[in-house]
Every structure is written in structure tokens, then in C-alpha cells.
Design a protein around this motif. Structure first.
Motif, PDB file in Angstrom:
ATOM      1  N   ALA A 130      23.319   6.441  69.769  1.00  0.00           N
ATOM      2  CA  ALA A 130      22.724   5.390  68.940  1.00  0.00           C
ATOM      3  C   ALA A 130      21.871   5.994  67.837  1.00  0.00           C
ATOM      4  CB  ALA A 130      21.889   4.470  69.822  1.00  0.00           C
ATOM      5  N   ARG A 131      21.140   7.067  68.155  1.00  0.00           N
ATOM      6  CA  ARG A 131      20.318   7.731  67.142  1.00  0.00           C
ATOM      7  C   ARG A 131      21.195   8.357  66.057  1.00  0.00           C
ATOM      8  NH1 ARG A 131      17.956  10.856  70.284  1.00  0.00           N
ATOM      9  NH2 ARG A 131      16.196   9.476  70.757  1.00  0.00           N
ATOM     10  N   GLU A 132      22.299   8.983  66.468  1.00  0.00           N
ATOM     11  CA  GLU A 132      23.188   9.586  65.476  1.00  0.00           C
ATOM     12  C   GLU A 132      23.806   8.530  64.565  1.00  0.00           C
ATOM     13  OE1 GLU A 132      26.074  12.030  67.336  1.00  0.00           O
ATOM     14  OE2 GLU A 132      24.606  13.512  68.086  1.00  0.00           O
ATOM     15  N   GLU A 181      21.143   7.438  62.101  1.00  0.00           N
ATOM     16  CA  GLU A 181      20.908   8.445  61.070  1.00  0.00           C
ATOM     17  C   GLU A 181      22.066   8.474  60.071  1.00  0.00           C
ATOM     18  OE1 GLU A 181      20.394  12.023  63.231  1.00  0.00           O
ATOM     19  OE2 GLU A 181      18.331  11.573  63.872  1.00  0.00           O
ATOM     20  N   ALA A 182      23.283   8.301  60.575  1.00  0.00           N
ATOM     21  CA  ALA A 182      24.431   8.287  59.673  1.00  0.00           C
ATOM     22  C   ALA A 182      24.403   7.069  58.761  1.00  0.00           C
ATOM     23  CB  ALA A 182      25.726   8.315  60.484  1.00  0.00           C
ATOM     24  N   ALA A 183      23.980   5.929  59.304  1.00  0.00           N
ATOM     25  CA  ALA A 183      23.928   4.705  58.498  1.00  0.00           C
ATOM     26  C   ALA A 183      22.853   4.796  57.428  1.00  0.00           C
ATOM     27  CB  ALA A 183      23.671   3.499  59.397  1.00  0.00           C
ATOM     28  N   ALA A 184      21.764   5.519  57.729  1.00  0.00           N
ATOM     29  CA  ALA A 184      20.661   5.634  56.773  1.00  0.00           C
ATOM     30  C   ALA A 184      20.852   6.766  55.781  1.00  0.00           C
ATOM     31  CB  ALA A 184      19.353   5.830  57.524  1.00  0.00           C
ATOM     32  N   VAL A 229      28.545   4.127  53.661  1.00  0.00           N
ATOM     33  CA  VAL A 229      29.220   2.864  53.348  1.00  0.00           C
ATOM     34  C   VAL A 229      28.800   1.828  54.382  1.00  0.00           C
ATOM     35  CG1 VAL A 229      31.424   1.693  53.069  1.00  0.00           C
ATOM     36  CG2 VAL A 229      31.132   4.076  52.280  1.00  0.00           C
ATOM     37  N   HIS A 230      28.215   0.723  53.969  1.00  0.00           N
ATOM     38  CA  HIS A 230      27.765  -0.299  54.897  1.00  0.00           C
ATOM     39  C   HIS A 230      28.737  -1.481  54.867  1.00  0.00           C
ATOM     40  CE1 HIS A 230      23.879   1.683  55.430  1.00  0.00           C
ATOM     41  NE2 HIS A 230      23.913   1.902  54.115  1.00  0.00           N
TER      42      HIS A 230
END
Length: 337
Positions: free
Chosen positions: A318-320, A323-326, A331-332
Motif C-alpha cells: 500500500a505504501r509503494e 508513493e507511485a501515485a504521488a 497517470v491518475h
């Protein structure tokens, strides 16, 4: 003339009187045996009742101790008790591990490897682990040689080779005590926060850790078995190190009785730790598929992590993802609307 003869008779009788007086102070002797003098009786009484001291002119007062009864107890411990405890603990653990592997075999990764990995141990943690591990292996082998070497290795190697091996083993044992102790301290600082007991550990223990064919219970970064191993290593290793330094620097902080107690604690805890760490080595190599990767590359397969440390793995994944989303340029969903 009579007075002269009387004086001469008295002079001739003096040796006989002295011998008679000496015999009066001598214990009765068995037929055919030499009589025991009063001084010998006093020495035997001292040997039974306490320490026998001599006189020395050198600055070391410990050298004046000739005999002390606790020394016989220590010798019996080293030659008999330690050999039995060490042999039963080490050989017994080896027997249990062989039997378990024959019956159960290697625990495989459920569903096989996923091809994706997750970081479990960074470089500093792996480096410290291997410093402690390699030091402990050499310390264990050289220490076992002191107890069992004369019975096992001496007949195989011969006196010269065994003497050389033991001499180098002594040097290694003395010098590797320092990196081992440093590693124990660093290990405590690095991992203590992840090895505090929680209710999750109780559930893991009730399920037997998944070692006997059942489903693997949820676990955090370290499961209950690993936490137990951590505290055995830190606390037991700490006592072994402390008592080892008392032996390495004799009489610097304790007397003869303290040295003997230090040796007893040092050796008993050491052989028990050897037995426990044999189990740790088995689980990290043959016992569990994928476990070796954690301390070799630091990366473990995601399926392995979810199987053995699900709570920790889910939090890491979940942390990874967060971090990837931020990350810049990510791409969201809905960005194209």
C-alpha cells in the motif's frame, strides 16, 4: 663419674624422647602404611573445608591461591555436566530438524513465485546480520572444540594438527568476540521496534506458525518465532558476550569464584544458543522456500511475503502504491476527462 655417665645417658635419650613426642602427635596409621603427621592432617582438613593459600612475592594476589574446593566443582561441570548438556542440546536439535524435514519437507510458496519482489531488508541490516552470523559460527565451532575436540577431532587429526587448529581457534574466539558484541548492539537498535510483542503474535503461536501443514497465520514484519529468536540472540548473546569478556580479561573485574561462574553461564548459554540457531539456519535455508532471498539480496517475492508476513506485506505494498501515485508524472484515473 656417676654425674658424667648420667649426663651422657640423658643426651643419648633425647632423640628417643623427641621421636616419642612426635609419635604422640601423629594419627594412628594402618598396618604397613607410613604414619600421617599433624601437618598433613591439618592440610587435609583445609582441603575439605576451604581455600588453601600460599605466599607470593609478585603483585598478583590470585597466584597465592593453591587449592579451593569450588575448583573441583567447576572441573566436574566442564568435564561432565557441560558435555552432557551441550551434546543433548545440539545433537537433539539436529535430530529434530532431520526428522521434521523427512516428514514435512520444504515449505513451498503457495501459488509459486509471482515474479515481483518487495524490499525486506536494506543493506545495513543485512550487513549487520551477516557480521553477527559469521562471528557466531566461528565462535560456536571454536567453543565446541574446547569441550568436544579432544574426543572427536584429536583421534581424527592427530596431536600436531589438533593443537594447531585449537590454537588458531582460540585466537579467532578471542578476537571475533568484538564484532559479535558490536553486531548485537546494532541489531538491538535496528530491530527492537519491530520485535515488541503484540496480540498478533499470540494468534501466530496458537496456529503453530503454519509449520505443521496448516494455513500460515497473519504476521507483521517479524512473526512470533522470529521475535523470540531476536530476544534470545540479543539477551542471550549479551550475557554470553559479557561473561566472555570477563574470561578474556581474567580478574579485571572479578575473583576466582566470579571467573568460574562466568564460565558456567557463558558455556551453558552458548550451547543452548547454538541449538536454537541451528533451527533458525534450517528455516532460512532448506526449511522455507524463498526465505534465503531475504538475507542474500534483501528482496523477497511478493507471494512469499503475503504468505509468511501478510500484515507487513500489505502495508508495504500500500505504501509503494501511494508513493507511485504521488510521484511526478503519474497517470491518475480520470485525468483524461
Amino acid at each position: 663419674m656417676r654425674r658424667t655417665l648420667l649426663i651422657a645417658a640423658l643426651l643419648l635419650a633425647l632423640p628417643w624422647l623427641a621421636a616419642t613426642q612426635g609419635q604422640a602427635q601423629t594419627a594412628p596409621a594402618a598396618p604397613g602404611r607410613n604414619p600421617i603427621s599433624a601437618e598433613e592432617l591439618e592440610l587435609q582438613s583445609a582441603l575439605r573445608g576451604g581455600v588453601v593459600d600460599g605466599r607470593v612475592s609478585i603483585p598478583n594476589p590470585q597466584a597465592a591461591v593453591l587449592i579451593q574446593p569450588e575448583g573441583r566443582d567447576w572441573r566436574a561441570f566442564h568435564n561432565v555436566t557441560l558435555a552432557w548438556v551441550g551434546g543433548i542440546a545440539v545433537l537433539g536439535m539436529l535430530g529434530v530438524l532431520v526428522l521434521y524435514h523427512l516428514v514435512h519437507g520444504t515449505t513451498r510458496i503457495a501459488g509459486g513465485r509471482s515474479g515481483s519482489t518487495i524490499l525486506r531488508f536494506p543493506t545495513i541490516e543485512r550487513a549487520n546480520h551477516w557480521m553477527v552470523a559469521t562471528s557466531f559460527v566461528v565462535l560456536a565451532l571454536s567453543g565446541l572444540n574446547l569441550t568436544f575436540g579432544r574426543h572427536v577431532l584429536l583421534p581424527l587429526l592427530g596431536p600436531e594438527a589438533f593443537a594447531a587448529l585449537s590454537q588458531w581457534g582460540k585466537y579467532a574466539h578471542n578476537f571475533l568476540a568484538f564484532p559479535f558484541t558490536l553486531g548485537i548492539v546494532v541489531m538491538l537498535l535496528l530491530w527492537v521496534k519491530d520485535n515488541l510483542p503484540t496480540w498478533v503474535d499470540w494468534e501466530w503461536l496458537k496456529a503453530g506458525g503454519g509449520l505443521f501443514g496448516g494455513a500460515h497465520p497473519p504476521a507483521e514484519r517479524f512473526n512470533a518465532g522470529q521475535k523470540l529468536m531476536f530476544w534470545i540472540t540479543v539477551l542471550g548473546g549479551g550475557v554470553v558476550a559479557a561473561t566472555g569478556f570477563l574470561l578474556l580479561f581474567p580478574f579485571a573485574a572479578t575473583d576466582i569464584a566470579g571467573m568460574q561462574l562466568s564460565h558456567m553461564l557463558h558455556s551453558i548459554l552458548a550451547v543452548l544458543m547454538i541449538a536454537v540457531i541451528l533451527g533458525h539456519i534450517y528455516i532460512g535455508t532448506l526449511g522455507v522456500e524463498g526465505a534465503w532471498d531475504a538475507m542474500s539480496t534483501g528482496e523477497v517475492d511478493v507471494n512469499w511475503a503475503l504468505q509468511h508476513h501478510r500484515l507487513w506485506a500489505e502495508a508495504q505494498l500500500a505504501r509503494e502504491r501511494a508513493e507511485a501515485a504521488a510521484a511526478p508524472g503519474a497517470v491518475h484515473a480520470g485525468a483524461a476527462d
